[in-house]
Write an enzyme that holds these catalytic residues in place. Structure first.
Site, PDB file in Angstrom:
ATOM      1  CG  ASP A 170      -1.641  -1.261   1.246  1.00  0.00           C
ATOM      2  OD1 ASP A 170      -1.744  -1.950   0.324  1.00  0.00           O
ATOM      3  OD2 ASP A 170      -2.414  -1.253   2.311  1.00  0.00           O
ATOM      4  CE1 TYR A 220      -3.021  -7.992   5.458  1.00  0.00           C
ATOM      5  CE2 TYR A 220      -1.384  -7.977   7.274  1.00  0.00           C
ATOM      6  CZ  TYR A 220      -1.840  -7.688   5.962  1.00  0.00           C
ATOM      7  OH  TYR A 220      -0.834  -7.483   5.106  1.00  0.00           O
TER       8      TYR A 220
HETATM    9  C1  GLA Z   1      -3.640  -4.824   3.285  1.00  0.00           C
HETATM   10  C2  GLA Z   1      -2.173  -4.683   3.773  1.00  0.00           C
HETATM   11  C3  GLA Z   1      -1.417  -5.037   2.428  1.00  0.00           C
HETATM   12  C4  GLA Z   1      -1.687  -6.230   1.831  1.00  0.00           C
HETATM   13  C5  GLA Z   1      -3.380  -6.234   1.673  1.00  0.00           C
HETATM   14  C6  GLA Z   1      -3.573  -7.726   1.052  1.00  0.00           C
HETATM   15  O1  GLA Z   1      -4.031  -3.850   2.400  1.00  0.00           O
HETATM   16  O2  GLA Z   1      -2.018  -3.297   4.284  1.00  0.00           O
HETATM   17  O3  GLA Z   1      -0.118  -5.063   2.945  1.00  0.00           O
HETATM   18  O4  GLA Z   1      -1.231  -7.268   2.606  1.00  0.00           O
HETATM   19  O5  GLA Z   1      -3.975  -6.116   2.834  1.00  0.00           O
HETATM   20  O6  GLA Z   1      -3.063  -7.929  -0.123  1.00  0.00           O
END
Ligand code: GLA
Length: 391
Positions: A170, A220
């Protein structure tokens, strides 16, 4: 995008001067390659036309005074003091701390920020916040961090001050994006290349489920640990294995019996997702957006069934997309458990698709989904205002 003029006016109201510099950093979409970044895999994100804009001026103290236009709230903290109580301010505090850890001579500043990235919709408003402050402090205090360093600073802010062990996608997309291009980023080496993404007659649209599951950040971290558990099993047999990037499906299958079945499923998804991304890029090279769209659908299937980060609302929208033959691809995007579906739609089918989703979604969940058109635009930058005065 919020007008730079408005942020500047707000700065003047808060701090009694319009002598400030303006920086902006965008949110991102990710075309394919989900949950691969923290597994040293590939991702294919792009920065978009929704941004956070900051007006900033150094203040020659160690105090940071920030006003958030969206929360209509001010926070004051000392760069050597405790973490502020407000969640949004922790991102800024974290960036400062991460810079200090790297021995950067960062000091106090006054700032105002606002933006138009929908919060909690999976478009990385938090990464944009880290990136815009990273870029602004880098410039104002002449810290000489590269954009790649700034992306790592943002990522470590999430790990150490927010509690999400995210990958680097991101922040990297927000800082390094280019208009009309997607970035193929290798999260192992951090090498990257741009692929043109401007299919004629095709739109990208996000449909926000308006659902935010509280599980998002805890699950996550669980997914990340499950991937690490799979790597540990293979690494106990093969010394050089460091991440899922080093593991092929035949190798994973060789040790399947020693793994928890859930761990196996998670790892298989990531390995296949990397492969899908490579095939997706080959399709882009040939201008074959139809084939690329098929990969997006396959990614959704994997995220839903194998990685189990989707939810009924996201699945519902993707199911509708599949009934429209001119929706070339659709999938949940980002961390999951809510947020948006990204669709790639032929212009001619756009209206009927959107109407259909709106109607059926409302009927099923009694929620109005939010439709967000996105244009792939430039990454973070400093505004070169005519009247800018150096501090
Ligand atoms: C979030 C995290 C990223 C990535 C996505 C899944 O956005 O911040 O680093 O892992 O999830 O692809």
């Amino acid at each position: 995008m919020i007008e730079e003029r408005l942020v500047k006016e707000c700065f003047e109201k808060q701090f009694g001067t319009d002598r400030c510099a303006i920086f902006t950093a965008p949110g991102r979409i990710n075309l394919i390659g989900e949950h691969t970044d923290y597994n040293n895999g590939f991702v294919l994100p792009a920065s978009i036309d929704k941004c956070i804009t900051v007006a900033i001026r150094t203040n020659q103290t160690t105090t940071v005074k920030v006003y958030s236009m969206d929360y209509d709230e001010s926070v004051i903290f000392d760069i050597n003091g405790e973490k502020p109580a407000q969640q949004w301010a922790c991102y800024i505090y974290g960036v400062v701390q991460e810079m200090k850890k790297r021995r950067a001579p960062v000091g106090g500043f006054n700032a105002v920020f606002g933006g138009d990235i929908p919060l909690g919709a999976g478009m990385s408003s938090s990464a944009a916040l880290e990136s815009v402050f990273g870029l602004a402090l880098n410039d104002k205090f002449e810290l000489w961090f590269s954009r790649r360093d700034l992306a790592q600073i943002g990522q470590m802010t999430e790990h150490n001050y927010v509690g999400v062990r995210c990958g680097i996608m991101d922040q990297f997309a927000s800082l390094c994006g280019q208009a009309g291009k997607v970035i193929k980023l290798d999260c192992q080496s951090l090498e990257y290349e741009y692929f043109p993404f401007n299919p004629e007659g095709i739109k990208l649209v996000l449909i926000d489920t308006m659902v935010k599951h509280s599980l998002a950040s805890s699950e996550y971290n669980v997914r990340r640990s499950q991937c690490e558990a799979g790597v540990a099993v293979v690494a106990s047999h093969k010394k050089k294995i460091e991440s899922l990037r080093d593991i092929t499906m035949p190798l994973l299958n060789k040790y399947k019996d020693e793994m928890d079945p859930v761990v196996y499923k998670r790892c298989a998804f990531v390995i296949n997702e990397n492969q899908r991304l490579i095939e997706g890029c080959a399709a882009l090279d040939k201008g074959n957006y139809k084939l690329f769209g098929k990969k997006m659908y396959a990614t959704h299937e994997g995220l839903s069934k194998e990685y189990e980060v989707s939810c009924k609302e996201l699945d519902f929208i993707v199911k509708i997309a599949k009934t429209h033959k001119d929706v070339l691809g659709a999938r949940m995007m980002g961390g999951g458990f809510g947020g948006c579906v990204l669709s790639m739609v032929e212009d001619k089918a756009y209206d009927s698709y959107i109407d259909d989703v709106k109607q059926q979604y409302k009927k099923e969940f009694n929620i109005d989904p939010r439709v967000i058109d996105v244009v792939i635009s430039d990454g973070a930058k400093k505004w070169l205002a005519k009247k800018e005065i150096a501090d």
